[in-house]
Design a protein around this motif. Structure first.
Motif, PDB file in Angstrom:
ATOM      1  N   ASP A   1       0.694  -1.233  -0.209  1.00 22.36           N
ATOM      2  CA  ASP A   1      -0.138   0.243  -0.280  1.00 22.36           C
ATOM      3  C   ASP A   1       1.150   1.007   0.375  1.00 22.36           C
ATOM      4  O   ASP A   1       2.136   1.215   0.882  1.00 22.36           O
ATOM      5  CB  ASP A   1      -1.067   0.249   1.624  1.00 22.36           C
ATOM      6  N   GLY A   2       0.147   2.430  -0.685  1.00 19.99           N
ATOM      7  CA  GLY A   2       1.103   3.692  -0.032  1.00 19.99           C
ATOM      8  C   GLY A   2       1.470   3.881  -2.324  1.00 19.99           C
ATOM      9  O   GLY A   2       1.427   3.054  -2.719  1.00 19.99           O
ATOM     10  N   ALA A   3       1.736   5.085  -1.656  1.00 20.10           N
ATOM     11  CA  ALA A   3       2.318   5.716  -3.722  1.00 20.10           C
ATOM     12  C   ALA A   3       4.069   5.191  -3.755  1.00 20.10           C
ATOM     13  O   ALA A   3       4.869   5.351  -3.371  1.00 20.10           O
ATOM     14  CB  ALA A   3       1.830   7.217  -3.972  1.00 20.10           C
ATOM     15  N   THR A   4       4.273   5.891  -5.194  1.00 20.78           N
ATOM     16  CA  THR A   4       5.415   5.448  -5.623  1.00 20.78           C
ATOM     17  C   THR A   4       5.872   7.031  -6.422  1.00 20.78           C
ATOM     18  O   THR A   4       5.335   7.592  -6.641  1.00 20.78           O
ATOM     19  CB  THR A   4       5.121   4.329  -5.796  1.00 20.78           C
ATOM     20  N   ILE A   5       6.672   7.987  -5.464  1.00 18.90           N
ATOM     21  CA  ILE A   5       7.194   8.538  -5.856  1.00 18.90           C
ATOM     22  C   ILE A   5       8.469   9.574  -6.677  1.00 18.90           C
ATOM     23  O   ILE A   5       9.190   8.662  -6.544  1.00 18.90           O
ATOM     24  CB  ILE A   5       7.459  10.214  -4.871  1.00 18.90           C
ATOM     25  N   LEU A   6       8.191   9.862  -7.846  1.00 21.29           N
ATOM     26  CA  LEU A   6       9.605   9.569  -8.797  1.00 21.29           C
ATOM     27  C   LEU A   6       9.565  11.381  -8.531  1.00 21.29           C
ATOM     28  O   LEU A   6       9.238  11.697  -9.197  1.00 21.29           O
ATOM     29  CB  LEU A   6       8.735   9.058 -10.612  1.00 21.29           C
ATOM     30  N   GLY A   7      11.390  10.836  -8.680  1.00 19.06           N
ATOM     31  CA  GLY A   7      12.028  12.173  -8.675  1.00 19.06           C
ATOM     32  C   GLY A   7      11.742  13.102 -10.353  1.00 19.06           C
ATOM     33  O   GLY A   7      11.750  12.749 -11.635  1.00 19.06           O
ATOM     34  N   PRO A   8      12.536  14.851 -10.218  1.00 20.40           N
ATOM     35  CA  PRO A   8      12.217  15.260 -11.663  1.00 20.40           C
ATOM     36  C   PRO A   8      13.236  13.988 -12.040  1.00 20.40           C
ATOM     37  O   PRO A   8      13.905  13.886 -12.218  1.00 20.40           O
ATOM     38  CB  PRO A   8      13.142  16.568 -11.248  1.00 20.40           C
ATOM     39  N   GLY A   9      12.612  13.721 -13.962  1.00 20.19           N
ATOM     40  CA  GLY A   9      13.078  13.490 -15.023  1.00 20.19           C
ATOM     41  C   GLY A   9      12.835  12.210 -14.882  1.00 20.19           C
ATOM     42  O   GLY A   9      12.957  11.157 -16.121  1.00 20.19           O
ATOM     43  N   LEU A  10      12.317  11.647 -13.978  1.00 20.35           N
ATOM     44  CA  LEU A  10      11.363  10.565 -13.917  1.00 20.35           C
ATOM     45  C   LEU A  10      12.814   9.092 -13.698  1.00 20.35           C
ATOM     46  O   LEU A  10      12.286   8.689 -13.962  1.00 20.35           O
ATOM     47  CB  LEU A  10      10.772  10.530 -14.914  1.00 20.35           C
ATOM     48  N   GLU A  11      14.215   9.883 -13.701  1.00 17.61           N
ATOM     49  CA  GLU A  11      15.127   8.655 -13.494  1.00 17.61           C
ATOM     50  C   GLU A  11      14.760   7.482 -12.605  1.00 17.61           C
ATOM     51  O   GLU A  11      15.376   6.154 -12.724  1.00 17.61           O
ATOM     52  CB  GLU A  11      15.530   8.779 -13.974  1.00 17.61           C
ATOM     53  N   SER A  12      14.469   8.220 -11.094  1.00 11.24           N
ATOM     54  CA  SER A  12      14.504   7.557  -9.521  1.00 11.24           C
ATOM     55  C   SER A  12      13.291   7.839  -8.993  1.00 11.24           C
ATOM     56  O   SER A  12      12.282   8.112  -9.891  1.00 11.24           O
ATOM     57  CB  SER A  12      15.768   8.340  -9.200  1.00 11.24           C
ATOM     58  N   ILE A  13      13.138   6.643  -8.186  1.00 11.86           N
ATOM     59  CA  ILE A  13      11.713   6.729  -6.865  1.00 11.86           C
ATOM     60  C   ILE A  13      12.580   6.904  -5.702  1.00 11.86           C
ATOM     61  O   ILE A  13      13.974   6.756  -4.933  1.00 11.86           O
ATOM     62  CB  ILE A  13      12.083   5.289  -6.823  1.00 11.86           C
ATOM     63  N   VAL A  14      12.340   8.248  -5.397  1.00 16.42           N
ATOM     64  CA  VAL A  14      12.844   9.603  -4.275  1.00 16.42           C
ATOM     65  C   VAL A  14      12.397   8.712  -2.872  1.00 16.42           C
ATOM     66  O   VAL A  14      12.300   8.575  -2.121  1.00 16.42           O
ATOM     67  CB  VAL A  14      12.650  10.223  -4.571  1.00 16.42           C
ATOM     68  N   ARG A  15      11.103   8.431  -3.201  1.00 21.68           N
ATOM     69  CA  ARG A  15       9.667   7.875  -1.806  1.00 21.68           C
ATOM     70  C   ARG A  15       9.225   6.794  -2.136  1.00 21.68           C
ATOM     71  O   ARG A  15       8.828   6.967  -3.630  1.00 21.68           O
ATOM     72  CB  ARG A  15       9.471   9.149  -1.105  1.00 21.68           C
ATOM     73  N   LYS A  16       9.367   6.098  -1.338  1.00 22.13           N
ATOM     74  CA  LYS A  16       7.531   5.159  -1.671  1.00 22.13           C
ATOM     75  C   LYS A  16       7.286   4.624  -0.630  1.00 22.13           C
ATOM     76  O   LYS A  16       7.845   4.577   0.831  1.00 22.13           O
ATOM     77  CB  LYS A  16       8.244   3.018  -2.343  1.00 22.13           C
ATOM     78  N   TYR A  17       5.696   3.620  -1.060  1.00 27.12           N
ATOM     79  CA  TYR A  17       4.800   2.835   0.031  1.00 27.12           C
ATOM     80  C   TYR A  17       4.541   4.712   1.094  1.00 27.12           C
ATOM     81  O   TYR A  17       4.379   4.487   2.138  1.00 27.12           O
ATOM     82  CB  TYR A  17       5.456   2.206   1.566  1.00 27.12           C
ATOM     83  N   VAL A  18       4.218   5.564  -0.017  1.00 22.56           N
ATOM     84  CA  VAL A  18       3.724   7.294   1.026  1.00 22.56           C
ATOM     85  C   VAL A  18       2.324   7.085   0.379  1.00 22.56           C
ATOM     86  O   VAL A  18       1.463   6.684   0.011  1.00 22.56           O
ATOM     87  CB  VAL A  18       4.597   8.372   0.064  1.00 22.56           C
ATOM     88  N   ASN A  19       2.093   7.650   2.177  1.00 19.51           N
ATOM     89  CA  ASN A  19       0.406   8.016   2.048  1.00 19.51           C
ATOM     90  C   ASN A  19       0.504   9.549   1.396  1.00 19.51           C
ATOM     91  O   ASN A  19       1.115   9.805   2.202  1.00 19.51           O
ATOM     92  CB  ASN A  19       0.252   7.923   3.342  1.00 19.51           C
ATOM     93  N   LEU A  20      -0.396   9.332   0.925  1.00 10.96           N
ATOM     94  CA  LEU A  20      -1.414  11.211   0.000  1.00 10.96           C
ATOM     95  C   LEU A  20      -2.123  11.770   0.659  1.00 10.96           C
ATOM     96  O   LEU A  20      -3.307  11.456   1.324  1.00 10.96           O
ATOM     97  CB  LEU A  20      -1.628  10.869  -1.393  1.00 10.96           C
ATOM     98  N   GLU A  21      -1.810  12.940   1.588  1.00 15.76           N
ATOM     99  CA  GLU A  21      -3.038  13.445   1.998  1.00 15.76           C
ATOM    100  C   GLU A  21      -3.058  14.485   1.875  1.00 15.76           C
ATOM    101  O   GLU A  21      -4.579  14.698   2.234  1.00 15.76           O
ATOM    102  CB  GLU A  21      -1.575  14.313   3.224  1.00 15.76           C
ATOM    103  N   ALA A  22      -3.348  14.840   0.170  1.00 15.97           N
ATOM    104  CA  ALA A  22      -4.384  15.892  -0.303  1.00 15.97           C
ATOM    105  C   ALA A  22      -5.763  15.123  -0.340  1.00 15.97           C
ATOM    106  O   ALA A  22      -6.091  14.018   0.055  1.00 15.97           O
ATOM    107  CB  ALA A  22      -3.919  15.684  -1.962  1.00 15.97           C
ATOM    108  N   GLY A  23      -6.871  16.331   0.122  1.00 17.94           N
ATOM    109  CA  GLY A  23      -8.553  15.667  -0.156  1.00 17.94           C
ATOM    110  C   GLY A  23      -8.047  15.056  -1.173  1.00 17.94           C
ATOM    111  O   GLY A  23      -7.393  15.283  -3.062  1.00 17.94           O
ATOM    112  N   ALA A  24      -9.815  14.479  -1.884  1.00 21.87           N
ATOM    113  CA  ALA A  24     -10.421  13.804  -3.326  1.00 21.87           C
ATOM    114  C   ALA A  24     -10.501  15.282  -3.788  1.00 21.87           C
ATOM    115  O   ALA A  24     -10.768  16.112  -3.818  1.00 21.87           O
ATOM    116  CB  ALA A  24     -11.645  13.639  -2.701  1.00 21.87           C
ATOM    117  N   GLY A  25     -10.296  15.222  -5.315  1.00 24.67           N
ATOM    118  CA  GLY A  25      -9.809  15.812  -6.492  1.00 24.67           C
ATOM    119  C   GLY A  25     -11.677  16.150  -6.783  1.00 24.67           C
ATOM    120  O   GLY A  25     -12.952  15.090  -6.245  1.00 24.67           O
ATOM    121  N   PRO A  26     -11.424  16.747  -8.014  1.00 24.35           N
ATOM    122  CA  PRO A  26     -12.609  17.139  -8.752  1.00 24.35           C
ATOM    123  C   PRO A  26     -13.130  15.759  -9.646  1.00 24.35           C
ATOM    124  O   PRO A  26     -13.909  15.778  -9.589  1.00 24.35           O
ATOM    125  CB  PRO A  26     -12.312  18.169  -9.492  1.00 24.35           C
ATOM    126  N   ASP A  27     -12.214  14.406  -9.008  1.00 19.63           N
ATOM    127  CA  ASP A  27     -12.792  13.382 -10.351  1.00 19.63           C
ATOM    128  C   ASP A  27     -13.605  12.326  -9.703  1.00 19.63           C
ATOM    129  O   ASP A  27     -13.980  11.492  -9.275  1.00 19.63           O
ATOM    130  CB  ASP A  27     -11.511  12.887 -10.407  1.00 19.63           C
TER     131      ASP A  27
END
Length: 547
Positions: free
Chosen positions: A71-97
Motif C-alpha cells: 500500500d502507498g504511493a511511489t514518488i518519482l523524482g525530476p526526470g523520472l529516472e529515480s524513485i525517491v520515496r515509496k509506500y507513501v500516504n498522500l494527504e491531499a483531499g479528494a480531487g474533482p474526479d
C-alpha cells in the motif's frame, strides 16, 4: 478529457511503451495490482505526504511493480529516472474526479490538483490506468487497444492507395475531402504512436511509407506543452544491435564485453547474477567481468554491479526487441514490404558469432522461425517481394534454416551454385519440397493459374521440372499437360511427370510426346521412394532430344 499530446515532453517520453515506467504500470495492470505513482515530485510537496521510505532507487519496471504490491504511493523524482520515496500516504483531499468511485483514483486526482504534478492511478479490479494532471485526466489505454486503433486508421490509408492508384509515374491525386481524411488519419496515428513508442515501430514505418505514396507529409513530432512540470530532459537510450556483430550506436563491441551485453539484454529483467555470467563465459576471475563492464560503459551503456548482480541501469533500444515485436504485430496477411523490413534487421547469425551466448537466443530464434512459417504461407507473387530473403539466409549455415527457405529466396535469382527445381503439384507440393529441398532450391506452384502467372514473369531458369498430371482436387483434369507442352515448346528444363498409376503403355507414349526425361511413380499412400535419386538422374541426363 486530456490528450496524450498535451502532456509535458518528459512525461510523454516516460510513459511510452518500452520505457521502464510504462512497463511497470502495465505489469501492475495485467496482474491486477492497484497503485499510485506521482511523477517528478521529489520533496517539493512533502506537506502533502506522510510515511513511507526515502532513498534513491533506479526507476525500473520491476521496481514499479514491486512497490505496487505494498500500500502507498511511489514518488518519482525530476526526470523520472529515480524513485525517491515509496509506500507513501498522500494527504491531499479528494480531487474533482467525482465520477470515479475508487478511493485510490480520488486520492490521485486530489494530489494532482493541489500539487500540479501528474499522478497515475491503477485500479486493481477494473484494470484501468488513469493519469491526472491538475484538474484533468487521461485514460492510458492498453497496448493492444492502441495498436488496434492505429490499425484502423492504417486500413483507411491502405484503401486510399487502392482507390487512387498511381498512373504512368504521376503522383497520386486525392480529392480535397479525401486528402483531409487522410491527413486526419495520419495525425491520429502519430498521436497513438507517440504513446506506443518503440512498440509501434512497424506501424510507424508503414504510416511513413503510405504518407509518401499518397503525396502527403507526415505529421511532425508532437510539440511539448507548456506547463509547470519541472524535470530535466530525459536522455535518449542508446541503440544496441545484437542481430549480428554487436554494436552500441555505431561502436563495435567485441569479445567478452559483447557476450556480457548479449546475455544481459536478452535476460527477462536485464539482470544476471555475477557468478552465473562468469560460469557461462568460463571466467573464474571477476576482473575479466570488470573489464567488460568498463568497455560497455565507454560505449555509452549504463551498466553496473550491485549485491552480486550485474545489470543494465536503463532500457537500451534493441534490434532484437524490434524484430520480435514486429513479427508479433504483423497482420494476418502481411504485405511483403513489412516482412522484408523485419528480415533486414538481421546482419548475421549471432548465436554462431558469439557461441558463449548460444543458450540465450531461444526466444529470438523461435520468433524468427514463426516469421519463416508466415513466409511459407505467402503466395509466390508475394514471396517475390522479399528481395532481402536471399541476404537473410546467407547469414546462417545451411542446416540452421528449413530446407525450403532457399527455394523461396531463389525466386529472385539463383542462390549460389545450388540447382533449381520447379514443382507443379496441387496436393503434395510442400511434401515434395521437404524431400527435395535439402538438395535443391525448389519453387512450388499449386495450380494451373499459378503456373500461368509465373511462366509469364519468369525466364524458367531451372535445372529440372517435376509436374503432376492432375492439378485439381477432382484428379481427372490433366491440366499438367499445359505445363509439359510449354516446357517442350519453349526449350524448358528437363521435365519429369508425377503419376500414381499410369495406364499400361502410357509411360513411353508420354515420354515421347512431351520430351519427358522420366515419369516418377509415387509409392503406396503417396510415399516418395527414391525421389532424390530420380531427380538427380534427370538433372544429370538433361532433356532428351525430341523425335
Amino acid at each position: 478529457m486530456l490528450q496524450y499530446s498535451q502532456l509535458p515532453a518528459e512525461v510523454r517520453a516516460g510513459l511510452a511503451f518500452g520505457q521502464p515506467l510504462r512497463d511497470g504500470i502495465e505489469l501492475a495492470r495485467a496482474r491486477g495490482r492497484g497503485t499510485i505513482v506521482v511523477l517528478g515530485c521529489g520533496e517539493c510537496h512533502a506537506s502533502l505526504m506522510s510515511g513511507g521510505d526515502s532513498g534513491i532507487w533506479l526507476t525500473t519496471g520491476q521496481a514499479i511493480f514491486t512497490n505496487a504490491q505494498v500500500d502507498g504511493a511511489t514518488i518519482l523524482g525530476p526526470g523520472l529516472e529515480s524513485i525517491v520515496r515509496k509506500y507513501v500516504n498522500l494527504e491531499a483531499g479528494a480531487g474533482p474526479d467525482a465520477t470515479d468511485p475508487g478511493a485510490r483514483h480520488a486520492m490521485a486526482a486530489g494530489f494532482a490538483a493541489q500539487s500540479g504534478h501528474p499522478v497515475i492511478a491503477v485500479s486493481n479490479e477494473r484494470k484501468q490506468v488513469t493519469l491526472y494532471m491538475r484538474e484533468e485526466r487521461l485514460l492510458l489505454r492498453a497496448q493492444a487497444e492502441l495498436k488496434a486503433t492505429v490499425e484502423g486508421h492504417l486500413q483507411l490509408l491502405r484503401t486510399m492507395l487502392t482507390v487512387y492508384p498511381q498512373r504512368g509515374g504521376s503522383r497520386r491525386r486525392l480529392p480535397a475531402d479525401e486528402r483531409v481524411r487522410a491527413e486526419a488519419a495520419i495525425r491520429a496515428i502519430q498521436e497513438d504512436l507517440a504513446e506506443l513508442g518503440s512498440q509501434g515501430a512497424v506501424q510507424a514505418a508503414e504510416c511513413a511509407t503510405i504518407a509518401r505514396e499518397l503525396g502527403l507529409a507526415e505529421a511532425g513530432p508532437v510539440a511539448a506543452s507548456e506547463g509547470e512540470f519541472d524535470a530535466v530532459p530525459r536522455l535518449e537510450e542508446p541503440e544496441v544491435r545484437l542481430l549480428g556483430e554487436v554494436y552500441v550506436e555505431d561502436k563495435l563491441v567485441k569479445g567478452f564485453a559483447a557476450d556480457v551485453l548479449i546475455m544481459l539484454a536478452l535476460s527477462d529483467e536485464r539482470r544476471i547474477p555475477v557468478h552465473v555470467l562468469q560460469n557461462a563465459l568460463g571466467e573464474e576471475d571477476e576482473s575479466a567481468l570488470e573489464e567488460g563492464i568498463v568497455a560497455l560503459r565507454e560505449s555509452g551503456l549504463g551498466i553496473a554491479k550491485e549485491r552480486g548482480d550485474c545489470f543494465l541501469e536503463s532500457e537500451p533500444v534493441l534490434d532484437s526487441d524490434e524484430f520480435m515485436t514486429g513479427v508479433r504485430d504483423l497482420p494476418e496477411s502481411p504485405r511483403p514490404g513489412q516482412v522484408d523490413r523485419l528480415l533486414s534487421l538481421w546482419r548475421g547469425d549471432p548465436a554462431a558469432l558469439h557461441p558463449n551466448t548460444s543458450g540465450h537466443w531461444h526466444e529470438v530464434y523461435r520468433v524468427r522461425n514463426e516469421l519463416l512459417k508466415r513466409i511459407r504461407k505467402m503466395t509466390v507473387h508475394e514471396q517475390r517481394g522479399l528481395p532481402g530473403l536471399k541476404t537473410f539466409i546467407a547469414h546462417f549455415a545451411a542446416n540452421k534454416l528449413p530446407s525450403w527457405v532457399s527455394g523461396v529466396a531463389s525466386l529472385n535469382g539463383r542462390v549460389g551454385d545450388r540447382k533449381r527445381v520447379l514443382i507443379v503439384e496441387d496436393r503434395m507440393a510442400d511434401t515434395f519440397v521437404d524431400v527435395l529441398g535439402r538438395h535443391y532450391d525448389c519453387v512450388p506452384l499449386r495450380s494451373l493459374p499459378d503456373w500461368r502467372q509465373f511462366s509469364d514473369e519468369d525466364d524458367l531458369d531451372f535445372d529440372a521440372a517435376l509436374v503432376d498430371l492432375h492439378l485439381t482436387a477432382a484428379g481427372n483434369d490433366a491440366q499438367g499437360v499445359a505445363v509439359l507442352e510449354h516446357l517442350r515448346d519453349n526449350d524448358g528444363p528437363p521435365a519429369m511427370l508425377i503419376s500414381s498409376a499410369p495406364e499400361a503403355g502410357d509411360i513411353d507414349a508420354l515420354k515421347e510426346k512431351y520430351g519427358l526425361s522420366g515419369v516418377y511413380l509415387k509409392g503406396p499412400n503417396d510415399s516418395l521412394p527414391d525421389l532424390v535419386l530420380s531427380m538427380d538422374r534427370v538433372i544429370r541426363k538433361g532433356r532428351p532430344a525430341l523425335k
